[in-house]
Scaffold this motif. Structure first.
Motif, short mmCIF file in Angstrom:
data_model
loop_
_atom_site.label_atom_id
_atom_site.label_comp_id
_atom_site.label_asym_id
_atom_site.label_seq_id
_atom_site.Cartn_x
_atom_site.Cartn_y
_atom_site.Cartn_z
N ALA A 1 0.75 -1.38 0.11
CA ALA A 1 -0.01 0.00 -0.05
C ALA A 1 0.87 1.25 -0.15
N THR A 2 1.39 1.68 1.37
CA THR A 2 2.14 2.90 1.24
C THR A 2 3.79 2.53 0.92
N GLY A 3 4.01 1.33 1.12
CA GLY A 3 5.37 0.76 0.96
C GLY A 3 6.21 0.74 2.43
N GLN A 4 5.54 1.46 3.37
CA GLN A 4 6.37 1.69 4.61
C GLN A 4 6.44 0.24 5.32
N SER A 5 5.86 -0.69 5.17
CA SER A 5 6.18 -2.14 6.02
C SER A 5 7.13 -2.91 5.27
N MET A 6 7.26 -2.55 4.00
CA MET A 6 8.55 -3.18 3.24
C MET A 6 9.74 -2.64 3.86
N VAL A 7 9.67 -1.44 3.82
CA VAL A 7 10.95 -0.84 4.18
C VAL A 7 11.25 -1.01 5.72
N ALA A 8 10.47 -0.76 6.81
CA ALA A 8 10.60 -0.76 7.98
C ALA A 8 11.03 -2.27 8.22
N THR A 9 10.28 -3.33 7.40
CA THR A 9 10.72 -4.53 7.56
C THR A 9 12.24 -5.04 7.30
N PHE A 10 12.56 -4.51 6.03
CA PHE A 10 14.07 -4.38 5.57
C PHE A 10 15.04 -3.60 6.65
N GLU A 11 14.79 -2.83 7.08
CA GLU A 11 15.59 -2.17 8.31
C GLU A 11 15.79 -2.95 9.13
N ALA A 12 14.54 -3.62 9.66
CA ALA A 12 14.95 -4.63 10.90
C ALA A 12 15.61 -5.74 10.69
N LEU A 13 15.72 -6.12 9.28
CA LEU A 13 16.52 -7.20 8.93
C LEU A 13 18.19 -6.94 8.79
N PRO B 1 22.55 -9.09 2.38
CA PRO B 1 22.18 -9.94 1.31
C PRO B 1 22.84 -9.49 -0.01
N LYS B 2 23.18 -10.39 -1.04
CA LYS B 2 23.51 -10.00 -2.22
C LYS B 2 22.32 -9.72 -3.03
N GLU B 3 21.51 -10.21 -3.08
CA GLU B 3 20.36 -9.86 -3.90
C GLU B 3 19.11 -9.63 -3.01
N VAL B 4 18.17 -8.77 -3.39
CA VAL B 4 16.73 -8.47 -2.64
C VAL B 4 15.72 -8.46 -3.47
N HIS B 5 14.74 -9.36 -3.30
CA HIS B 5 13.56 -9.45 -4.36
C HIS B 5 12.27 -9.22 -3.12
N LEU B 6 11.36 -8.09 -3.58
CA LEU B 6 10.33 -7.91 -2.93
C LEU B 6 9.31 -8.72 -3.65
N VAL B 7 8.24 -9.24 -3.08
CA VAL B 7 7.18 -9.95 -3.83
C VAL B 7 5.99 -9.60 -3.39
N SER B 8 4.87 -8.85 -3.99
CA SER B 8 3.53 -8.63 -3.57
C SER B 8 2.52 -8.93 -4.46
N VAL B 9 1.36 -9.09 -3.96
CA VAL B 9 0.30 -9.45 -4.81
C VAL B 9 -0.33 -8.11 -5.43
N ILE B 10 -0.98 -7.24 -4.51
CA ILE B 10 -1.54 -5.91 -5.10
C ILE B 10 -0.78 -4.85 -4.53
N GLY B 11 -0.31 -3.87 -5.42
CA GLY B 11 0.24 -2.56 -4.66
C GLY B 11 -0.38 -1.39 -5.31
N ALA B 12 -0.40 -0.17 -4.57
CA ALA B 12 -0.77 1.04 -5.21
C ALA B 12 0.48 1.70 -5.78
N GLN B 13 0.39 2.60 -6.76
CA GLN B 13 1.28 2.93 -7.42
C GLN B 13 2.21 3.84 -6.44
N LYS B 14 1.57 4.50 -5.63
CA LYS B 14 2.16 5.28 -4.78
C LYS B 14 3.38 4.35 -3.70
#
Length: 219
Positions: free
Chosen positions: A140-152, A158-171
């Motif tokens: 949605a906002t993308g904040q959860s993805m970023v917060a999660t990556f920061e926590a990791l 990692p040498k590679e990072v792949h984000l996987v989502s079903v539905i997203g908003a352009q924002k």
């Protein structure tokens, strides 16, 4: 960031997306979870094309067969609780992957239109020099993805990072594209145009966690 929007090409994926959006079909939580899982399998298959491969020889009862197999050390991380069916779909294809789980949720302090992402639970193996697949069905906002990556980050680089989502908003897509490294990847099944004033994707599908596992009491 390399953005792979699978909705730009018509496929059987359209059926799964249509069913998870359909409010009549959504009432069947088991079907909803299975469709998210199937979408994860499709996204995992497409993602697999970008991995590293090496030559491999297999001995058969009648001879030898030469092929190439992926050599990536994968860590699959999903965001609880909505990410579990998506995690299972990816794990069906990357069954040798290590697994990580993290909780990230919105905490509304003063009004429903503003929130912060709270990370509480985290279990993760070393990420050093591995391929990280970070799965969250709704971008949605993308904040959860970023917060999660920061926590990791304390678990290695990692040498590679792949984000996987079903539905997203352009924002949300734009937000993660700016926040992650240019060589990272986003694999997504559909991108909608807008967010409402509560930060939910429109038309989206509603709350994926509730649809998969039932309504929660806390907000």
């Amino acid at each position: 960031m390399h953005i792979h929007d699978l909705s730009k090409t018509s496929s059987i994926l359209n059926t799964f997306i249509s069913e998870i959006r359909d409010k009549a079909i959504q009432n069947d939580s088991m079907r909803f979870r299975r469709n998210i899982e199937r979408i994860g399998e499709v996204l995992g298959y497409e993602l697999s094309k970008s991995l590293n491969y090496e030559a491999h020889t297999t001995e058969t009862p009648l001879g030898t067969s030469n092929t190439v197999l992926h050599q990536s050390d994968i860590v699959l991380c999903s965001i609880l609780r909505a990410g579990v069916p998506l995690h299972n779909g990816l794990l069906n294809y990357f069954d040798a992957a290590e697994n990580a789980f993290i909780s990230a949720y919105r905490q509304h302090k003063h009004n429903p239109e503003s929130f912060e992402i709270v990370v509480e639970y985290l279990a993760c193996p070393s990420l050093e020099n591995k391929t990280l697949i970070l799965a969250d069905p709704m971008l949605a906002t993308g904040q959860s993805m970023v917060a999660t990556f920061e926590a990791l980050k304390p678990f290695g680089n990692p040498k590679e990072v792949h984000l996987v989502s079903v539905i997203g908003a352009q924002k949300g897509v734009d937000y993660v594209a700016n926040a992650f490294d240019a060589e990272s990847h986003l694999w997504i099944a559909a991108v909608d145009d807008t967010l409402n004033d509560k930060g939910y994707i429109v038309p989206g599908l509603g709350d994926a966690g509730d649809l998969a596992y039932g309504n929660k009491l806390q907000e």
